[in-house]
Design an enzyme around this catalytic site. Structure first.
Site, short mmCIF file in Angstrom:
data_model
loop_
_atom_site.label_atom_id
_atom_site.label_comp_id
_atom_site.label_asym_id
_atom_site.label_seq_id
_atom_site.Cartn_x
_atom_site.Cartn_y
_atom_site.Cartn_z
N TYR A 331 0.81 -1.22 0.00
CA TYR A 331 0.00 0.00 0.00
C TYR A 331 0.84 1.28 0.00
O TYR A 331 0.37 2.33 -0.39
CB TYR A 331 -0.87 0.05 1.26
CG TYR A 331 -1.91 -1.03 1.37
CD1 TYR A 331 -3.01 -1.06 0.54
CD2 TYR A 331 -1.79 -2.02 2.34
CE1 TYR A 331 -3.97 -2.04 0.66
CE2 TYR A 331 -2.75 -3.01 2.47
CZ TYR A 331 -3.84 -3.02 1.63
OH TYR A 331 -4.79 -4.00 1.75
N ALA A 367 -2.94 -6.27 -7.03
CA ALA A 367 -2.89 -5.21 -6.02
C ALA A 367 -3.26 -5.75 -4.65
O ALA A 367 -4.08 -6.67 -4.52
CB ALA A 367 -3.87 -4.10 -6.40
N ASP A 368 -2.66 -5.16 -3.62
CA ASP A 368 -3.09 -5.46 -2.26
C ASP A 368 -4.54 -5.03 -2.11
O ASP A 368 -5.05 -4.20 -2.86
CB ASP A 368 -2.19 -4.75 -1.25
CG ASP A 368 -2.07 -5.52 0.05
OD1 ASP A 368 -2.99 -6.31 0.37
OD2 ASP A 368 -1.07 -5.34 0.77
N TRP A 369 -5.19 -5.57 -1.11
CA TRP A 369 -6.65 -5.51 -1.02
C TRP A 369 -7.17 -4.09 -0.75
O TRP A 369 -6.81 -3.46 0.23
CB TRP A 369 -7.12 -6.49 0.05
CG TRP A 369 -7.47 -7.85 -0.50
CD1 TRP A 369 -8.61 -8.55 -0.24
CD2 TRP A 369 -6.71 -8.68 -1.40
NE1 TRP A 369 -8.61 -9.76 -0.93
CE2 TRP A 369 -7.46 -9.85 -1.64
CE3 TRP A 369 -5.49 -8.53 -2.04
CZ2 TRP A 369 -7.01 -10.88 -2.49
CZ3 TRP A 369 -5.04 -9.55 -2.88
CH2 TRP A 369 -5.80 -10.69 -3.09
N ILE A 371 -7.13 -1.16 -2.80
CA ILE A 371 -6.44 0.09 -3.16
C ILE A 371 -7.32 1.02 -4.00
O ILE A 371 -7.00 2.21 -4.12
CB ILE A 371 -5.10 -0.17 -3.89
CG1 ILE A 371 -5.33 -0.66 -5.32
CG2 ILE A 371 -4.22 -1.11 -3.11
CD1 ILE A 371 -4.09 -0.52 -6.20
#
Length: 653
Positions: A331, A367-369, A371
């Site tokens: 993030y 992507a990380d959760w 974004i």
């Protein structure tokens, strides 16, 4: 009074919102499931053709009565991808680019978190209406319950127009119940192993690889085919709350362990029996400013005062060179490192310039959760559609925790995003599905699950790995060593179950009557990271993220001093986060460091059933002053540490 009233009003408003979401959820989901069940097409039959005198069987996924190239396992994967992409609508392509959760037997906190994130649609609706085919598992279901639910959802996917199978992922599930931290879980019914830091303490890549092979077998038995791990980040900032999930502070050790982890899960070549590893968090999430975590806006910056960006990149470079299939950026904003101060997931210099062009990565970037909808640092002024566009143009393929298919469609319709760019990501994503053999067999054998998970030999190997992770920090070596203890002594236990001492010692109820007082201290946690906003989801996340104080509380330190006055104190500290141990060391006759192990393993160590062999995967700072003076991106650089990287005694030392 005004502040109290404001807090109460806020809590009432938050509760009202959650109740409203719950009511909508309770009414909407059954209706949606009924509609979808009525609207779905037929199941995909298994058909046969004559193939030069032999019979070839295939799943007729698009139900057209003939063998399409994408259904033909004999063909090269690229040819199968060409055929499938040519048959897909834009909406079906867009659905591949999202990776939201599926909750199975979740508890109340998880449900509240999901509701705060706006999770109203059923998974069936996401599959049928949004064409999504990637989900990450949340919950604490049994392995059989997981297999049953995932088979149900695979059936829904099979009855879609093209029958594209689901890919299910998960965060770590093999932690000891009190051994993990944020985004690492202990799922009942699976073998139990130490945290990543514990593996790093073992210094044994072969042990890590063995864990990967066993964990992959248990994942495959349940229907989970992508591991949202390991973390290849470096624990260079002692205050960072996610140090527990790393392989420690040094890049060489992290790289060796990451490659072993990949070999265990993926084998020599991914196939129907292996699991993809999604190594995270590119290009290294360790150097968090003041140790704050970037899940929250209060911790959005990654900084490099020691100019060590490349050192953090080293384990990821090794993973990419080793054939990595999926990678996850973090993030954080790489402050002052690129042409614009935006988070990794929106940063063209990081994703395209560094990862794609310089490192040559051609796998899936996920992507990380959240974004797009909630963790969008550096692009706060953009709309969700604009964030998606910026991230995709930066190089992103898939969006964890998101479901905004409609934004992709609108961007293409408005001429802001080309379908050919969507095809690039979709091809990468489908390639992974084909490699895992999901088009040939998406289901698991529910009757076999009990025989394939938590096998006696897996349990035994997990316990042995826990033993390998234990670090003997101190043993009163200036006089006579206290450990190992002699069997049959009287002990007073604080924080350790009396049952674990059976066969080792006599447990007494009064510390004054004990020969030894054994105190277990959980991972240091003195309060919460400030949320940095008034958003409901940020306030919720703040409750599970620690602040950046590594001192034990006054209450704990008073207890330690009191025990030391009563008798010989042996302190066991869980070091899934570094802690200031100066006062603990002064009062303890012996200190044992652990990284998520059972009480029984602790007693085995104390009484010499095995000789502790672990080595610290990072240094233990001597004070918060030293911590505050060290540099976030430089490993093990605090002044006068209590214990250095690699420290670890043995009973015969």
């Amino acid at each position: 009074m005004g502040k109290i009233a404001k807090i109460s009003l806020y809590s009432l408003l938050a509760l009202t919102i959650l109740i409203t979401i719950y009511l909508v959820h309770a009414v909407y989901q059954p209706l949606a499931k009924a509609r979808i069940a009525w609207s779905l097409g037929p199941e995909a039959p298994t058909l046969e053709i004559d193939a030069g005198g032999a019979t070839f069987s295939y799943r007729d996924l698009n139900k057209n009565g003939q063998l399409d190239p994408y259904e033909d396992a004999r063909l090269p994967i690229e040819q199968r991808i060409d055929d499938l992409v040519a048959q897909m609508t834009l909406a079906e392509k867009a659905g591949q680019m999202f990776h939201p959760p599926v909750t199975i037997k979740g508890d109340l906190p998880l449900w509240l978190f999901r509701m705060a994130m706006g999770a109203v649609e059923s998974v069936e609706s996401l599959i049928f209406d949004r064409h999504i085919s990637h989900f990450n598992y949340y919950g604490n279901a049994t392995p059989l319950q997981i297999a049953q639910r995932l088979n149900e959802l695979q059936k829904v996917a099979e009855r879609s127009r093209l029958g594209i199978p689901l890919t299910i992922s998960s965060d770590p599930l093999h932690e000891v119940p009190r051994g993990g931290g944020i985004a690492a879980f202990s799922n009942d019914g699976l073998s139990k192993w130490p945290s990543q830091l514990g593996f790093a303490a073992s210094r044994d890549p072969a042990l890590v690889e063995e864990f990967g092979r066993i964990a992959a077998k248990e994942y495959v038995a349940m229907g989970i085919r992508t591991a949202l791990h390991p973390m290849a980040d470096l624990a260079t900032e002692p205050r960072w709350g996610r140090n527990f999930g790393t392989f420690g502070s040094q890049p060489e050790l992290s790289a060796r362990m990451t490659l072993a982890y990949m070999r265990g899960f993926q084998g020599e070549q991914t196939n129907e029996n292996t699991v993809h590893t999604m190594v995270k968090h590119f290009p290294g999430g360790g150097p968090q400013q003041d140790g704050w975590d970037p899940h929250l806006p209060s911790g959005k910056n990654q900084i490099y005062p020691g100019d060590q960006f490349d050192q953090h990149l080293q384990p990821f470079r090794a993973a990419v060179d080793n054939g990595l299939k999926v990678i996850m950026p973090y993030y954080g904003v790489p402050f002052a490192q690129t042409s614009e101060n935006v988070a990794m997931g929106f940063n063209h210099d990081i994703l395209q310039g560094l990862l794609r062009d310089e490192l040559g990565f051609d796998g899936v970037i996920c992507a990380d959760w959240g974004i797009i909808s909630s963790r969008y640092w550096g692009v706060e002024d953009l709309t969700e559609a604009e964030r998606l566009l910026k991230s995709i143009k930066a190089g992103m393929d898939q969006f964890g925790g998101e479901k905004g298919v409609e934004h992709i469609l609108a961007l293409v319709e408005d001429g802001l995003l080309s379908e050919s760019r969507i095809d690039q990501s979709v091809r990468r994503i489908l390639r992974n599905k084909f490699e895992l053999g999901l088009f040939e067999q998406a289901y698991v054998d529910e009757a076999a699950v009990a025989e394939l998970v938590n096998r006696p030999e897996y349990i035994e190997k997990g316990l042995a790995a826990q033993q390998r992770s234990v670090v003997l920090l101190g043993n009163n070596i200036e006089t006579e060593p206290v450990l190992p203890l002699t069997q049959g002594v009287k002990v007073y236990l604080d924080g350790i179950s009396p049952e674990s001492a059976t066969g080792f010692a006599t447990v007494v109820d009064d510390a004054d009557e004990a020969d030894y007082i054994i105190l277990y201290l959980n991972t240091v946690f003195n309060g919460n990271q400030p949320p940095g906003s008034d958003k409901l989801v940020d306030r919720f996340l703040s409750t599970i993220l620690p602040n950046n104080d590594l001192n034990y509380s006054d209450e704990i330190l008073t207890k330690v001093a009191s025990y030391a006055e009563q008798g010989k104190l042996i302190t066991v500290v869980d070091l899934n986060r570094p802690a200031i141990l100066q006062e603990i060391e002064q009062h303890s006759s012996a200190i044992l460091g652990t990284f998520g192990v059972f009480d029984s393993v602790i007693l085995q160590a104390l009484f010499g059933d095995f000789n502790p062999n672990g080595k610290l995967p990072f240094e233990i700072p001597s004070s918060m002053g030293a911590v505050e003076a060290q540099q976030e991106d430089v490993p093990d650089d605090s002044a006068n540490p209590s214990f250095t990287f690699g420290h670890g005694l043995r009973y015969n030392d």
